[in-house]
Each structure stands twice: as C-alpha cells, then as structure tokens.
Design a protein around this motif. Structure first.
Motif, mmCIF file in Angstrom:
data_model
loop_
_atom_site.group_PDB
_atom_site.id
_atom_site.type_symbol
_atom_site.label_atom_id
_atom_site.label_comp_id
_atom_site.label_asym_id
_atom_site.label_seq_id
_atom_site.Cartn_x
_atom_site.Cartn_y
_atom_site.Cartn_z
ATOM 1 N N PHE A 41 -25.881 -40.701 72.112
ATOM 2 C CA PHE A 41 -26.488 -41.589 72.817
ATOM 3 C C PHE A 41 -28.224 -41.211 72.843
ATOM 4 O O PHE A 41 -28.837 -41.821 73.859
ATOM 5 C CB PHE A 41 -26.100 -41.252 74.398
ATOM 6 C CG PHE A 41 -24.612 -41.941 74.620
ATOM 7 C CD1 PHE A 41 -24.502 -43.068 74.598
ATOM 8 C CD2 PHE A 41 -23.496 -40.998 74.847
ATOM 9 C CE1 PHE A 41 -23.291 -43.587 74.918
ATOM 10 C CE2 PHE A 41 -22.349 -41.423 74.968
ATOM 11 C CZ PHE A 41 -21.986 -42.606 74.942
ATOM 12 N N SER A 72 -29.490 -44.450 72.702
ATOM 13 C CA SER A 72 -29.447 -45.536 73.853
ATOM 14 C C SER A 72 -30.613 -44.899 75.045
ATOM 15 O O SER A 72 -31.152 -45.630 75.456
ATOM 16 C CB SER A 72 -28.081 -45.401 74.280
ATOM 17 O OG SER A 72 -27.104 -46.152 73.623
ATOM 18 N N ALA A 114 -29.277 -50.695 71.802
ATOM 19 C CA ALA A 114 -28.200 -50.252 72.664
ATOM 20 C C ALA A 114 -27.006 -51.012 72.341
ATOM 21 O O ALA A 114 -26.096 -50.441 72.355
ATOM 22 C CB ALA A 114 -28.547 -50.209 74.114
ATOM 23 N N ASN A 162 -25.620 -49.389 69.329
ATOM 24 C CA ASN A 162 -24.838 -48.129 69.513
ATOM 25 C C ASN A 162 -23.647 -48.422 70.041
ATOM 26 O O ASN A 162 -22.610 -47.590 69.830
ATOM 27 C CB ASN A 162 -25.708 -47.365 70.538
ATOM 28 C CG ASN A 162 -25.315 -46.061 70.543
ATOM 29 O OD1 ASN A 162 -25.560 -45.390 69.354
ATOM 30 N ND2 ASN A 162 -25.051 -45.511 71.748
ATOM 31 N N ALA A 163 -23.318 -49.427 70.755
ATOM 32 C CA ALA A 163 -21.825 -49.833 71.318
ATOM 33 C C ALA A 163 -20.680 -49.973 69.969
ATOM 34 O O ALA A 163 -19.743 -49.650 70.206
ATOM 35 C CB ALA A 163 -21.871 -50.953 72.188
ATOM 36 N N ASN A 220 -22.864 -46.090 77.685
ATOM 37 C CA ASN A 220 -23.888 -47.364 77.193
ATOM 38 C C ASN A 220 -24.028 -48.401 77.770
ATOM 39 O O ASN A 220 -25.088 -49.135 77.844
ATOM 40 C CB ASN A 220 -22.887 -47.725 75.700
ATOM 41 C CG ASN A 220 -24.012 -48.185 74.638
ATOM 42 O OD1 ASN A 220 -24.733 -47.433 74.248
ATOM 43 N ND2 ASN A 220 -23.897 -49.327 74.248
#
Length: 335
Positions: free
Chosen positions: A219, A222, A254, A257-258, A278
């Motif tokens: 993370f 994020s 972000a 990143n998911a 997230n």
C-alpha cells in the motif's frame, strides 16, 4: 503316436519346471514382515505414524494450494497389511514417492517413505495481507477402511528448522487422528453400508504473519497517492492543470494498485482487508477532487479567502478521516 504322446509329456514337464511357484513368491515377498506379531484383533491393525516436514514451497492463496516435501513412517504389527504402500494424501496428490523396505524394529514392521506432493487448501483471505492460515497434511489408507486399519500418532513428528515461507512464521501443530466418513458406499452394494469410514492422520501447520511489512509493501503506492491528493490543496484552485492533474493522477495510481491486489487473491465474494484499505484511499482522493471543484467555484465567485480556508480545513479533515478509517478497518478485521 507314442512319439507324439512322449513329446507332449516332455513339454508339460518342462513348462512345469519353468513356472514360478505362487506360494513361494508370496513367502519371499513377505519374508521381511513380522509374521508372528500379534494384532489388535483378527481384522484390525493399528499403525503408528509420524511425519518429518522438509520443505513447504509454492504457498499460493490465489491457487489454493502448496507443495510439501516430507518423510512419513509407519510402525505396525502383522503381515497382512502394507500401509507404506497403500497410503495417500487425502487433501492432495502425490507427485513423487520413494521405494520402501520393511524392517524389523523390535517386533514391529517399520517403513519410511519420502513424499513430494501438492496439497489443496481453502485459504481464508479476508484479512489479507495480514492473514494467518492453518494448513494440514492429511493421510488416509487407499484400500482399508477404519474397521481394518487405524492410524495412531507416533513420537517424532517434527518440522525441519530450515523450513521457511516468506512472510509467515511456520509452526508445527500436534498431529491427530480421527475417523472420516464418506457418505457413499462407492457403489459396492454387497457391503450393506451407506457410508465408508477411513482413519485419517492429520498434521496441522500454522502460518502466522510476523510483521506489517506486507501491508506497507502493498500500500505504499496508495499512501503516496493520497498524500499527493492532499498536497493538491496547497495549489491555488484556479491553477487547473496542477490542481486537478495531481488528483486525477492519484486516482489512477490507486486504481492500478487495486489490480495488483486482485492478482494476488483467489476468486472470492468477500471484501478483503487489502481491498477495504485501497477503497478508502480511492475515496479520499475522489473527495479531494470534489473539494477542488468546490474551491474553484468559490474563486470564480470572487471569494478567494473562503477558497483558501476551505483548502486548509479540507487538508486536515480529509487526512484525519483517512487515518481514522484505516485504523477502524484494521481494528475490526484484526480484533
């Protein structure tokens, strides 16, 4: 005529000499077994079983499996069974196994087998990436039901000190046995039974997360995106390229990143801890973009001081709300 009969007799005699003796072959094959040892009953054999785990590899929550390399041994009495040859992985498949010899161990038959196989496990990923798991190696006899063969844990079941699974601490649990019932007679109607019961030997292996490093590794992008979205409040709202470029770029980061998170997880209907964190990040960044539009409208209305005040207060409120929501989600999931 007499010559043909004589020739036929000679051929029968030669064939008889060349055929192996069935009784002799069975006797030779079982010569290493302890024939005189007593059993628990006329048809029931107790088999003492233990495991030494050498390696655990390819632990994959996404694929729902892991590979195990281990030694398994059996100690039993009586010459009527060969558990070292008839065992199987109840929760996996054996890809390779060594040959075995039966030894006489103080009146017991003893045999050890090295096994490599793939074991299937339903990983609970709701707390990913701070998830703990309880794996197991489960052994059953492929031929004999519990009325004929039962397993008993033997002393010596251990985990090799070099066993290592990245991200987890590996702890070997206490081996146990139970009777596993299958609700079928496998079509064998003469048995008169509606279910088949087999003795099962299980060795639990727990994987425990030792730090929050996996959370940070997953993370940090994020977190950086949220920080950039908050820093946009320090840019004048009418500077459209810089102000909105930072927010929109943060949302894309972000969102990307998911996809990284979903690629590490199996198909599940649950919203995992990673996905919740997230989603909070995406929501916070979207809120910064919405506030930027509000602040821009204030400037267009000639209320510059109100626009600056909105930006300053929004920076603090959104940052605190982001941290508080993350703390709440962590508390609820890890409690």
């Amino acid at each position: 005529m007499w010559f043909r009969r004589l020739l036929a007799c000679l051929l029968v005699w030669v064939a008889a000499l060349g055929l192996p003796s069935t009784g002799g072959a069975q006797s030779d094959g079982a010569s290493s077994l302890v024939d005189g040892a007593a059993t628990l009953g006329d048809t029931l054999t107790e088999v003492q079983t233990g495991i030494y785990v050498l390696r655990l590899t390819n632990v994959s929550p996404r694929d729902g499996s892991f590979d195990a390399d281990f030694w398994i041994w059996f100690r039993w009495q009586g010459a009527g069974v060969r558990p070292d040859q008839t065992f199987e992985l109840a929760n996996g498949v054996i890809s390779n196994r060594s040959d075995t010899d039966v030894l006489n161990d103080n009146g017991y038959n003893y045999a050890a087998v090295r096994v490599q196989g793939t074991i299937y496990h339903d990983f609970d990923v709701r707390k990913f990436p701070l998830d703990d798991h309880l794996l197991s190696i489960e052994i059953e006899d492929a031929e004999l039901e519990a009325s004929h063969l039962i397993y008993m844990p033997d002393a010596g079941t251990e985990l090799d000190p070099k066993v290592d699974v990245a991200g987890w601490q590996v702890v070997l649990g206490r081996p146990a046995t139970d009777i596993h019932a299958y609700p079928t007679n496998y079509g064998y109607q003469s048995s008169g039974e509606t279910e088949a019961k087999y003795s099962r030997f299980s060795v639990p292996i727990s994987l425990e997360r030792t730090s929050v490093a996996p959370l940070f590794k997953l993370f940090w992008i994020s977190l950086l995106s949220v920080v950039l979205g908050l820093l946009a409040f320090k840019v004048k709202s009418d500077d459209l390229d810089a102000r909105f470029g930072m927010g929109v770029g943060s949302i894309f980061a972000a969102s990307a990143n998911a996809f990284v998170i979903s690629d590490s997880l199996p198909e599940t209907t649950n919203i995992t801890l990673a996905e919740q964190i997230n989603l909070i990040a995406v929501g916070a960044i979207f809120l910064t973009v919405f506030i930027s539009i509000w602040s821009l409208r204030l400037r267009y209305a000639g209320r510059d001081e109100a626009s600056v005040s909105l930006d300053n207060w929004s920076l603090v409120v959104v940052a605190v709300a982001y941290l508080a929501l993350n703390a709440l989600v962590m508390l609820l999931n890890l409690a």
